[in-house]
Scaffold this motif. Structure first.
Motif: not given
Length: 139
Positions: A2-4, A27, A31, A40-43, A63
């Motif tokens: 996951v990216q934040v 963080w 997540c 709102s996070c993307y994989y 996303y």
């Protein structure tokens, strides 16, 4: 994975090492608490959760956040208009298909200028920009 956005976690300049620990914990907590419903996070890859099957969600395909500016600060172009870049309006909406135990992600395209990865051409969500310079067409 996951990216934040980095701005989602406050930074304490007084105690950098402690602040880094706090940021890391915050963080991770954000997540973990966000899975699997927070879009709102993307994989980076299709996520797998106990009892859930997702397809098309990797590389930011799932996303559905509201980011409408690029990392460089450029404003994103609406996906439904052809100026300044006609390529944006060539993408047509594909619906998400959800069932009790699975999700097949569509492309998230609509009458908005939010970052998406509709053709999975990048490693993360992107957009066409309002900048007329070909160098900054897609970010």
């Amino acid at each position: 994975q996951v990216q934040v956005a980095a701005s989602a976690v406050p930074y304490n300049r007084t105690f950098p090492r402690e602040a880094m620990k706090v940021q890391s914990v915050a963080w991770l907590a954000a997540c973990v608490a966000a899975l699997p419903d927070d879009l709102s996070c993307y994989y980076e890859k299709d996520p797998t959760f106990a009892g859930s099957i997702e397809t098309g969600g990797g590389k930011g395909g799932s996303y559905r956040g509201l980011v409408s500016t690029t990392v460089s600060g450029r404003t994103c172009q609406k996906w439904t208009v052809s100026r300044p870049w006609k390529d944006a309006s060539k993408f047509k909406p594909k619906k998400d298909v959800k069932s009790n135990d699975s999700v097949k992600w569509g492309n998230g395209i609509g009458n908005h200028n939010y970052c998406r990865n509709p053709d999975m051409s990048e490693d993360r969500p992107w957009c066409f920009t309002m900048d007329t310079s070909r160098k900054h067409k897609k970010e």
